[in-house]
Motif scaffolding. Sequence first.
Motif, PDB file in Angstrom:
ATOM      1  N   LEU B  51       0.817  -1.218  -0.037  1.00  0.00           N
ATOM      2  CA  LEU B  51       0.080  -0.063   0.013  1.00  0.00           C
ATOM      3  C   LEU B  51       0.903   1.251  -0.058  1.00  0.00           C
ATOM      4  CD1 LEU B  51      -3.179  -0.642   2.603  1.00  0.00           C
ATOM      5  CD2 LEU B  51      -2.841  -0.561  -0.055  1.00  0.00           C
ATOM      6  N   SER B  52       2.146   1.117   0.528  1.00  0.00           N
ATOM      7  CA  SER B  52       2.839   2.532   0.760  1.00  0.00           C
ATOM      8  C   SER B  52       3.408   2.669  -0.785  1.00  0.00           C
ATOM      9  CB  SER B  52       4.332   2.236   1.558  1.00  0.00           C
ATOM     10  OG  SER B  52       4.961   1.340   0.900  1.00  0.00           O
ATOM     11  N   ARG B  53       3.069   2.006  -1.876  1.00  0.00           N
ATOM     12  CA  ARG B  53       3.346   2.200  -3.161  1.00  0.00           C
ATOM     13  C   ARG B  53       2.013   2.593  -3.894  1.00  0.00           C
ATOM     14  NH1 ARG B  53       8.243  -1.351  -4.887  1.00  0.00           N
ATOM     15  NH2 ARG B  53       8.380   0.079  -6.503  1.00  0.00           N
ATOM     16  N   VAL B  54       1.119   2.691  -3.428  1.00  0.00           N
ATOM     17  CA  VAL B  54      -0.170   3.200  -4.426  1.00  0.00           C
ATOM     18  C   VAL B  54      -0.477   4.694  -3.989  1.00  0.00           C
ATOM     19  CG1 VAL B  54      -2.456   2.578  -4.428  1.00  0.00           C
ATOM     20  CG2 VAL B  54      -1.217   0.666  -3.827  1.00  0.00           C
ATOM     21  N   ILE B  55      -0.755   5.268  -5.084  1.00  0.00           N
ATOM     22  CA  ILE B  55      -1.081   6.541  -5.170  1.00  0.00           C
ATOM     23  C   ILE B  55      -2.656   6.642  -5.512  1.00  0.00           C
ATOM     24  CG2 ILE B  55      -0.580   9.009  -6.132  1.00  0.00           C
ATOM     25  CD1 ILE B  55       1.838   7.457  -5.028  1.00  0.00           C
ATOM     26  N   ASP B  58      -8.059  11.249  -7.110  1.00  0.00           N
ATOM     27  CA  ASP B  58      -8.934  12.170  -6.112  1.00  0.00           C
ATOM     28  C   ASP B  58     -10.188  11.267  -5.638  1.00  0.00           C
ATOM     29  OD1 ASP B  58      -6.802  14.073  -6.517  1.00  0.00           O
ATOM     30  OD2 ASP B  58      -7.750  15.258  -7.878  1.00  0.00           O
ATOM     31  N   ARG B  59     -10.624  10.779  -6.923  1.00  0.00           N
ATOM     32  CA  ARG B  59     -11.852   9.925  -6.710  1.00  0.00           C
ATOM     33  C   ARG B  59     -11.864   8.963  -5.355  1.00  0.00           C
ATOM     34  NH1 ARG B  59     -14.724   5.418 -10.239  1.00  0.00           N
ATOM     35  NH2 ARG B  59     -16.797   5.273  -9.039  1.00  0.00           N
ATOM     36  N   ALA B  60     -10.619   8.421  -5.477  1.00  0.00           N
ATOM     37  CA  ALA B  60     -10.427   7.385  -4.163  1.00  0.00           C
ATOM     38  C   ALA B  60     -10.194   7.887  -3.015  1.00  0.00           C
ATOM     39  CB  ALA B  60      -9.188   6.628  -4.637  1.00  0.00           C
ATOM     40  N   ILE B  61      -9.763   9.186  -2.799  1.00  0.00           N
ATOM     41  CA  ILE B  61      -9.489   9.989  -1.713  1.00  0.00           C
ATOM     42  C   ILE B  61     -10.808  10.384  -1.239  1.00  0.00           C
ATOM     43  CG2 ILE B  61      -8.587  12.195  -0.608  1.00  0.00           C
ATOM     44  CD1 ILE B  61      -6.179  11.767  -2.581  1.00  0.00           C
ATOM     45  N   ALA B  62     -11.797  11.131  -2.316  1.00  0.00           N
ATOM     46  CA  ALA B  62     -13.075  11.430  -1.764  1.00  0.00           C
ATOM     47  C   ALA B  62     -13.838   9.992  -1.125  1.00  0.00           C
ATOM     48  CB  ALA B  62     -13.878  11.977  -2.841  1.00  0.00           C
ATOM     49  N   LEU B  63     -13.809   8.946  -1.979  1.00  0.00           N
ATOM     50  CA  LEU B  63     -14.639   7.830  -1.643  1.00  0.00           C
ATOM     51  C   LEU B  63     -14.195   7.387  -0.460  1.00  0.00           C
ATOM     52  CD1 LEU B  63     -16.887   6.410  -2.958  1.00  0.00           C
ATOM     53  CD2 LEU B  63     -15.432   5.141  -4.365  1.00  0.00           C
ATOM     54  N   GLY B  64     -12.839   7.304  -0.094  1.00  0.00           N
ATOM     55  CA  GLY B  64     -12.420   6.801   1.063  1.00  0.00           C
ATOM     56  C   GLY B  64     -12.710   7.551   2.455  1.00  0.00           C
ATOM     57  N   ASP B  65     -12.948   8.868   2.054  1.00  0.00           N
ATOM     58  CA  ASP B  65     -13.281   9.815   2.923  1.00  0.00           C
ATOM     59  C   ASP B  65     -15.023   9.448   3.398  1.00  0.00           C
ATOM     60  OD1 ASP B  65     -11.904  11.768   4.232  1.00  0.00           O
ATOM     61  OD2 ASP B  65     -13.466  13.303   3.706  1.00  0.00           O
ATOM     62  N   LYS B  69     -12.431   4.361   4.595  1.00  0.00           N
ATOM     63  CA  LYS B  69     -11.338   3.587   4.538  1.00  0.00           C
ATOM     64  C   LYS B  69     -10.308   4.266   3.796  1.00  0.00           C
ATOM     65  CE  LYS B  69     -14.454  -0.428   3.228  1.00  0.00           C
ATOM     66  NZ  LYS B  69     -14.318  -1.427   4.187  1.00  0.00           N
ATOM     67  N   ASP B  70      -9.342   3.441   4.055  1.00  0.00           N
ATOM     68  CA  ASP B  70      -7.642   3.787   3.401  1.00  0.00           C
ATOM     69  C   ASP B  70      -7.977   4.059   2.045  1.00  0.00           C
ATOM     70  OD1 ASP B  70      -5.189   3.793   2.429  1.00  0.00           O
ATOM     71  OD2 ASP B  70      -4.427   2.591   4.114  1.00  0.00           O
ATOM     72  N   PRO B  71      -7.735   5.439   1.474  1.00  0.00           N
ATOM     73  CA  PRO B  71      -7.714   6.002   0.073  1.00  0.00           C
ATOM     74  C   PRO B  71      -6.976   5.045  -0.792  1.00  0.00           C
ATOM     75  CG  PRO B  71      -6.655   7.529   1.460  1.00  0.00           C
ATOM     76  CD  PRO B  71      -6.990   6.475   2.295  1.00  0.00           C
ATOM     77  N   ARG B  72      -5.883   4.511  -0.350  1.00  0.00           N
ATOM     78  CA  ARG B  72      -4.968   3.471  -1.085  1.00  0.00           C
ATOM     79  C   ARG B  72      -5.772   2.167  -1.429  1.00  0.00           C
ATOM     80  NH1 ARG B  72      -0.039   3.681   2.902  1.00  0.00           N
ATOM     81  NH2 ARG B  72      -1.657   3.144   4.165  1.00  0.00           N
ATOM     82  N   VAL B  73      -6.537   1.806  -0.350  1.00  0.00           N
ATOM     83  CA  VAL B  73      -7.316   0.693  -0.771  1.00  0.00           C
ATOM     84  C   VAL B  73      -8.520   0.844  -1.670  1.00  0.00           C
ATOM     85  CG1 VAL B  73      -8.914  -1.316   0.541  1.00  0.00           C
ATOM     86  CG2 VAL B  73      -6.672  -0.510   1.684  1.00  0.00           C
ATOM     87  N   VAL B  74      -8.901   2.000  -1.351  1.00  0.00           N
ATOM     88  CA  VAL B  74     -10.134   2.322  -2.402  1.00  0.00           C
ATOM     89  C   VAL B  74      -9.599   2.444  -3.637  1.00  0.00           C
ATOM     90  CG1 VAL B  74     -11.849   4.386  -2.798  1.00  0.00           C
ATOM     91  CG2 VAL B  74     -11.432   3.499  -0.360  1.00  0.00           C
ATOM     92  N   GLU B  75      -8.581   2.879  -3.945  1.00  0.00           N
ATOM     93  CA  GLU B  75      -7.942   3.056  -5.105  1.00  0.00           C
ATOM     94  C   GLU B  75      -7.840   1.764  -5.750  1.00  0.00           C
ATOM     95  OE1 GLU B  75      -7.073   5.689  -7.148  1.00  0.00           O
ATOM     96  OE2 GLU B  75      -6.093   4.372  -8.532  1.00  0.00           O
ATOM     97  N   LEU B  76      -7.231   0.727  -5.144  1.00  0.00           N
ATOM     98  CA  LEU B  76      -7.042  -0.421  -5.641  1.00  0.00           C
ATOM     99  C   LEU B  76      -8.559  -1.331  -5.915  1.00  0.00           C
ATOM    100  CD1 LEU B  76      -4.430  -2.055  -3.486  1.00  0.00           C
ATOM    101  CD2 LEU B  76      -4.084  -1.142  -5.688  1.00  0.00           C
ATOM    102  N   VAL B  77      -9.540  -0.946  -4.862  1.00  0.00           N
ATOM    103  CA  VAL B  77     -10.766  -1.476  -5.237  1.00  0.00           C
ATOM    104  C   VAL B  77     -11.376  -0.868  -6.691  1.00  0.00           C
ATOM    105  CG1 VAL B  77     -13.282  -1.230  -4.267  1.00  0.00           C
ATOM    106  CG2 VAL B  77     -11.363  -1.636  -2.887  1.00  0.00           C
ATOM    107  N   LEU B  78     -11.067   0.356  -6.857  1.00  0.00           N
ATOM    108  CA  LEU B  78     -11.580   0.999  -8.136  1.00  0.00           C
ATOM    109  C   LEU B  78     -10.835   0.374  -9.199  1.00  0.00           C
ATOM    110  CD1 LEU B  78     -12.067   4.660  -6.938  1.00  0.00           C
ATOM    111  CD2 LEU B  78     -14.060   2.875  -7.040  1.00  0.00           C
TER     112      LEU B  78
END
Lengths: 250, 250
Positions: B51-55, B58-65, B69-78
Amino acid sequence: MPGVPLVGAGADLAEVVSRAIASAGLTLADGDVVVVTSKLLSRAEGRFVDLSRVIPSDRAIALGDEVGKDPRVVELVLRESTAVSRVAPGVLVVRHRLGFVVANAGIDASNAEPAGAAANSGPWVLLLPEAPDASAATLRRRLESDARARIGVVVSDSFGRPFRLGTVGTAIGMSGLPPLWDRRGERDLFGRPLEQTITALGDQVAAAADLVAGQAAEGRPLVLVRGLTFDSSEQEATTLSRRPEEDLYA
Amino acid sequence: MPGVPLVGAGADLAEVVSRAIASAGLTLADGDVVVVTSKLLSRAEGRFVDLSRVIPSDRAIALGDEVGKDPRVVELVLRESTAVSRVAPGVLVVRHRLGFVVANAGIDASNAEPAGAAANSGPWVLLLPEAPDASAATLRRRLESDARARIGVVVSDSFGRPFRLGTVGTAIGMSGLPPLWDRRGERDLFGRPLEQTITALGDQVAAAADLVAGQAAEGRPLVLVRGLTFDSSEQEATTLSRRPEEDLYA
C-alpha cells in the motif's frame, strides 16, 4: 437420507426423522445436525392451500397482472409478506413475515397436493412453515430426548439471490447450533485481527445439505450432517436476516 | 485438508495440491472436486500489493473519506472494479471486473504479506486472482493428467450478501463441473414440471467446502469434495453472475 415418505398434514415429524435415521442403520450422536426441507415441515404442518378457494384482493389482481402470475397466488404471497421488495414481469420478491427476502414468499406449487385431495379441488400450493424456528426447536427436543444426544436442527429452503444465478440452500429455521459463527476475535498468521470472518453457519449447513440432497434423483427431504464442531446455541434462524434499515439493497 | 503451506508468489499450485492430497494418503479419483481458496491462488499468483506504493486518485480519496477506508485500498478497489454498487460508512460494494458483486473488490488484508517482505514495506493487501476460471482450468488439467482422473476444480471466496448476515463460500473460478445445475426438465411426483430448480452447484460446493474449512482452527485453503455426481462441463464460474441488466438489485 432415503426412507422419508411424502408426509401429510399432522405427520409426526420427529417420528418420521427417527425412523429414517434408524432405517439407514444410524443413531443420532452429539454434534449431529439434522437438516429437513421446509417442504417436509410444511406438509407435516398441513400448509396446503386450495387456490380455488382463494379470493384475490384488488391489489393482488393488479400485481398479478403486472408480474404475470395467478392473482390467487399473488394474494397468498401478499398475506405471507410484510413488504414487496421488487416487482418485474415474472418476478415478485417480498420480505416474508418471517424476516427474510424471498421470491413469491417461498410458496411452492410442486408436490403441493395434500393426500386425499378431492378430484375437483385445487390446484394446490404449499406455504412455508408457520414458525420454522419454533418447529426446529420442538423437533430438536424430541430427537435429543429420544437419542440422549445434543444435536442441531436446520429447516432449509432453496432461495434465489441478487447478483447470482441459481438457488442455494438457506436456513429458515434453526435450533441448537449458532446461525452465525463469529471468528472476529481470532488473529491471522501475522497477528492482525481477521476481517470479515462472521460466517453464516446455518446457511452453509443448508447449502451443503442441499448439495447432497439434490444428488438423489427423487430429492431428499432429510440430510444428516456429521462431523461439525459447534457450541450449542439457542439462537434462531431469524438472526441471519439483515434488518431492513441496515440493508443497502432493501 | 491439512498439509498446505502458506505459499508465496510463483508457487506451483498443482504441486502444492498434489502433495497435500498424497500426504493425506489419498489419490484423486473420477468425480472428485478440488476446492482451493482464492487466497491460496492469489498468493501463488503473487497478487500482493504494498500500500505504501499506491497513489490514490482524487476519486479514491473522496470515496475513502465517505466510507471511512484507507484511500489507497479504495484506489485498488476501483482499479479492480467496473462499477460501484453501494456506498455507506464502512461499506464499499462494487461490481468486480470478474463480473460478480463483492465488498471491497474482495481485497484482503489478513495473511496478505509476501514471504520476505522488507521490514519497512507495507502494509500489504492481497488482490483476488487475476483470472480464476483460467487458473482453475490449468490446475484441473495438471491434476487430471497426473492422476488420470476426471475431476472438478473450484476457486472459492467468502462473500457477504444482500438481505442476510454472515459470509458464505462462493465460487469465483470453476473448471470441470457445471456452475449451474438445471433440473427444470424433471417433474414432480404429481407430474407437474419442477419450478425454481436451477441450483448454483458451484456456489453450493464452495459453501460446503467453506463449512468444512472453517472448522479447522488455522483454516484450510484446500478441501477435497468426494461423492458428487456431475456431468463434465467447460462452463466457467462467470456463468453464475447475473448480468447487470437482468439484476433487479444492481
